[in-house]
Structures are given as C-alpha cells and as structure tokens.
Design a protein around this motif. Structure first.
Motif, short mmCIF file in Angstrom:
data_model
loop_
_atom_site.label_atom_id
_atom_site.label_comp_id
_atom_site.label_asym_id
_atom_site.label_seq_id
_atom_site.Cartn_x
_atom_site.Cartn_y
_atom_site.Cartn_z
N ASP A 280 0.80 -1.22 0.00
CA ASP A 280 0.00 0.00 0.00
C ASP A 280 0.84 1.28 0.00
OD1 ASP A 280 -2.77 -1.10 0.34
OD2 ASP A 280 -1.89 -1.92 2.17
N HIS A 281 2.01 1.23 0.63
CA HIS A 281 2.71 2.48 0.93
C HIS A 281 4.21 2.21 1.02
CE1 HIS A 281 4.52 5.07 4.19
NE2 HIS A 281 4.00 6.02 3.44
N VAL A 282 5.00 3.19 0.60
CA VAL A 282 6.45 3.12 0.75
C VAL A 282 6.93 4.35 1.50
CG1 VAL A 282 8.68 3.14 -0.45
CG2 VAL A 282 6.81 1.74 -1.34
N GLN A 283 7.72 4.13 2.54
CA GLN A 283 8.44 5.22 3.19
C GLN A 283 9.89 5.11 2.79
OE1 GLN A 283 7.92 6.36 7.45
NE2 GLN A 283 10.13 6.04 7.60
N LEU A 284 10.36 6.12 2.09
CA LEU A 284 11.71 6.12 1.54
C LEU A 284 12.59 7.07 2.35
CD1 LEU A 284 13.57 5.27 -0.92
CD2 LEU A 284 12.77 7.38 -2.02
N SER A 285 13.75 6.58 2.78
CA SER A 285 14.67 7.43 3.54
C SER A 285 15.59 8.18 2.59
CB SER A 285 15.50 6.58 4.50
OG SER A 285 16.40 5.75 3.79
N LEU A 286 15.83 9.44 2.90
CA LEU A 286 16.82 10.24 2.20
C LEU A 286 17.82 10.76 3.23
CD1 LEU A 286 14.58 12.39 -0.19
CD2 LEU A 286 15.86 10.32 -0.76
N GLN A 287 19.05 10.95 2.80
CA GLN A 287 20.09 11.43 3.71
C GLN A 287 20.27 12.95 3.64
OE1 GLN A 287 20.28 8.42 2.22
NE2 GLN A 287 20.17 7.37 4.19
N ASP A 288 19.97 13.53 2.48
CA ASP A 288 20.17 14.96 2.29
C ASP A 288 19.57 15.33 0.94
OD1 ASP A 288 21.04 17.62 2.47
OD2 ASP A 288 23.04 17.09 3.16
N ALA A 289 19.43 16.63 0.69
CA ALA A 289 19.00 17.11 -0.62
C ALA A 289 20.19 17.32 -1.54
CB ALA A 289 18.21 18.41 -0.48
N GLU A 290 21.35 17.48 -0.96
CA GLU A 290 22.57 17.71 -1.74
C GLU A 290 23.23 16.36 -2.02
OE1 GLU A 290 26.17 17.71 -1.46
OE2 GLU A 290 26.00 18.64 -3.45
N PRO A 291 23.36 15.96 -3.29
CA PRO A 291 23.79 14.59 -3.62
C PRO A 291 25.10 14.16 -2.98
CG PRO A 291 22.91 15.67 -5.57
CD PRO A 291 23.00 16.72 -4.51
N SER A 292 26.13 14.98 -3.04
CA SER A 292 27.43 14.54 -2.53
C SER A 292 27.41 14.35 -1.02
CB SER A 292 28.52 15.54 -2.93
OG SER A 292 28.26 16.82 -2.35
N THR A 293 26.70 15.23 -0.32
CA THR A 293 26.57 15.07 1.14
C THR A 293 25.73 13.85 1.47
OG1 THR A 293 26.71 17.47 1.36
CG2 THR A 293 25.98 16.22 3.28
#
Length: 375
Positions: A109-122
């Motif tokens: 039903d749903h996916v929670q996706l983790s992100l580390q930052d908005a800036e790709p290299s960081t």
C-alpha cells in the motif's frame, strides 16, 4: 493506575538488520550479530496471522534494509492476505521496476523512503556509498506505480541546514508526506551523539523553514531535537499501548530500542504467541499506566500526556529506565543533558562519525521459503 490493556494498532516488523548503508545516525542495535538468526518466511507469515487476530491494523516492514530479504514479496503477500495495511520502510537503493511491480501485485500500500540529504554529494557521504540518485529513481518508481509515498529524513548537524531544499525535493518528487525527524539517540546514533547534535542556531533556522514550508506540503511532520526541549516526547503514546516491534530474531519489544533495557528479558515469538506477549509479558507490563512512576512523574499533571518520557532514553542516560526522562526540565537528572549540551557548545564540530557496519553475519543458507538467510 494501570488501565485495561487495549489491543495494538501497529506492528513494526524489522525483517533484517542487514543494510548496505553506513549511516551513523541509525537506531538499529550496536550488537548486530545478536540478530543473525532471522525468522524464516514461514515464521513471519505465522506471526502476521497472529498480529491480525490480536487486532493489529497496519504492518510496517522495516530493517535494516527489508529489500535484503529475498522473500519480501512473499511477506507482503502474507500481510495483504490478512487484510492489513502494508507499508515498506526502505532506503530504496535496491528497488527496481520489476521488484516494484511484484510488490504492487502482492498488495503493498505504501512506501516510506529514507533520504540522507537534498545535496547529492553530502547524501552519499552520509550513506557511505553513492546511492542518492538511485533513491530518487526509487521515488519515481513508487509514484509511477500509484503507491502512497512518504519521505523520511533524519536531521543532524551535517544536513539540518538544508531543510528548505529537502522540502523543495519532496514537492518535486510528488511525496504525499515528508517527515523531518531530528536524530533520536539510540543504537549507532547514541555512539555518534557528539557528532550528530545540531546547534541551537541550526534548530531555530530549521523550525522556521518548516513553518514556511507547510503551505507547500501540508503533510509535513517535524520531530524536534528533544535534548533542547523542556518536556520529553511521549513514550510510544504510552508504553505497550498502541504498537509493538518484532526484531529480526523474533524478539518482541514495546518499542524498537527497548532491547537494551535491564530487567525482564525480552520475550520471543519462538517461545510465546504474540497475544501472550502483548497482554502478559513482564517487559510489556513494566511501564504501562502510571503505577510504576516515582516522583516527580507520579504527581505531575503531565503524566498522562508524556507518560514520564522515553524509558529507553532514561536508561541510556542514567542506567535506570524507571526514572523521569532526563530531558524533562523537572527531572532531577536534567543536569546530565545540560552538561552534554554545554560540552557540545565547546565542540569544534570535528567529531568523527563511526559508520554503521553492513549487518549481522547470517547462518548458512537453506531452502528459500524456510531459510533464515533471507537474502
């Protein structure tokens, strides 16, 4: 007083603690090898049936990285067949178009996706490998498949300055919900606490950005940095009240961090049913209601509101899970937090992050459906 025990609403199923990322804020246990004996496919399927009978309405399939389980589609199918809302909590780097289609067909039903930052290299530096672009591709796959998409970002000193950009990214990706949660200090995050804690100035700027961003993304959740708060966060809406966690080895906990507590041993689904554990296990009954409370919690007018704060945080900071959460301004242990904050204010910011390792070493593989290998 101890109220009648109601049935749980949610189950966090931590399928594995294996993960290819090395995030230093991870709340998974530090002793990862203690969880190498993972529940088999058949054991998880039986557990989901027990959860439905107990009253659970939603199951969150998490880890580690749940995509590391090669039986994930079977597990999603099993949850869906029980009529339960099914959510996948993932880093997404291994999510392909084919596997997304399989999961949708299985009833996800749903996916929670983790992100580390908005800036790709960081973002890649925080994760310990180049995964940011693959995560963005995973978000696109989820939206194309018609699944609900939540984004989760753990905020800390290295990324909290980019809250505005994170909100922009969530809007761009078409996320239904964005959770910006300041790091909670358990597991690897506790090991790296000195390097992760943001400054008061960073927090003020982040909170202003959140307020400004809510008109663009109404489903924007912000979890404060509780070391800087006057009052503690509620303990899982009440200990053993609404949710339970099952670790990869079948250990059942009132919250993900409770395995560290001294006292009653954590029960396991290999020895008892989920219902027996929920209603009768000493660990689950230990902090239910208010009878367990000592002063200042016992006579505090907030005792039904914050439940004395976080039991695991109290234990990690004082060695006693039954005392008032040291974050609380009324706690006699608040000086422990203040002393750490004072030390942090003198820190030059050069603390080194200890990376989370990839996970436990598993036993040798067996037949696919019954294996505890699960890769």
């Amino acid at each position: 007083m101890s109220p009648a025990v109601e049935r749980p609403l949610g189950l966090l199923a931590e399928l594995t603690y294996r993960c290819p990322l090395a995030c230093g804020y991870c709340a998974n246990p530090v002793a990862l090898d203690d969880y190498a004996d993972e529940l088999s496919t058949a054991e998880w399927i039986a557990l989901f049936a027990q959860a439905q009978a107990l009253g659970v309405l939603q199951v969150h399939l998490s880890g580690g990285e749940p995509l590391a389980r090669r039986d994930l589609v079977e597990l999603v199918t099993a949850v869906h067949r029980q009529g339960l809302y099914t959510s996948l909590i993932t880093g997404g780097q291994a999510l392909t178009a084919h596997r997304t289609a399989q999961l949708v067909a299985a009833g996800l039903d749903h996916v929670q996706l983790s992100l580390q930052d908005a800036e790709p290299s960081t973002a890649d530096r925080i994760a310990g490998r180049a995964v940011h672009r693959r995560k963005l591709a995973a978000a696109a796959l989820v939206r194309e498949a018609g699944l609900a998409l939540s984004l989760n970002v753990v905020l800390h000193r290295a990324n909290i300055d980019r809250v505005p950009q994170l909100i922009d990214l969530a809007v761009e990706l078409g996320a239904d919900r964005l959770e910006l949660a300041n790091a909670q200090y358990y597991g690897w995050a506790l090991v790296n606490r000195a390097a992760l804690l943001p400054t008061p100035e960073q927090l003020l700027s982040a909170e202003q950005a959140v307020r400004a961003g809510r008109h663009r993304l109404p489903a924007l959740v912000y979890v404060p940095a509780d070391y800087y708060e006057e009052w503690p966060k509620p303990c899982m809406a009440g200990w053993g009240s609404r949710q339970l966690t099952v670790a990869p080895n079948g250990t059942v906990l009132p919250c993900p961090a409770a395995g560290r507590l001294a006292g009653p041993a954590a029960p396991t689904v290999r020895d008892s049913t989920l219902a027996q554990i929920w209603f009768d296990a000493p660990l689950f009954n230990r902090f239910r209601g208010t009878d367990w409370m000592a002063e200042p919690c016992r006579s505090c007018e907030r005792r039904e509101q914050d439940h004395g704060g976080c039991r695991c945080q109290a234990f990690e900071l004082t060695g006693d899970a039954a005392v008032a959460d040291p974050v609380c301004r009324l706690s006699p242990h608040r000086p422990l937090v203040d002393a750490f904050l004072a030390t942090r204010s003198q820190d030059s910011g050069r603390s080194v992050i200890v990376p989370r390792p990839p996970g436990p070493r598993l036993p040798g593989p067996g037949p696919r459906s019954g294996s505890r290998d699960g890769r």
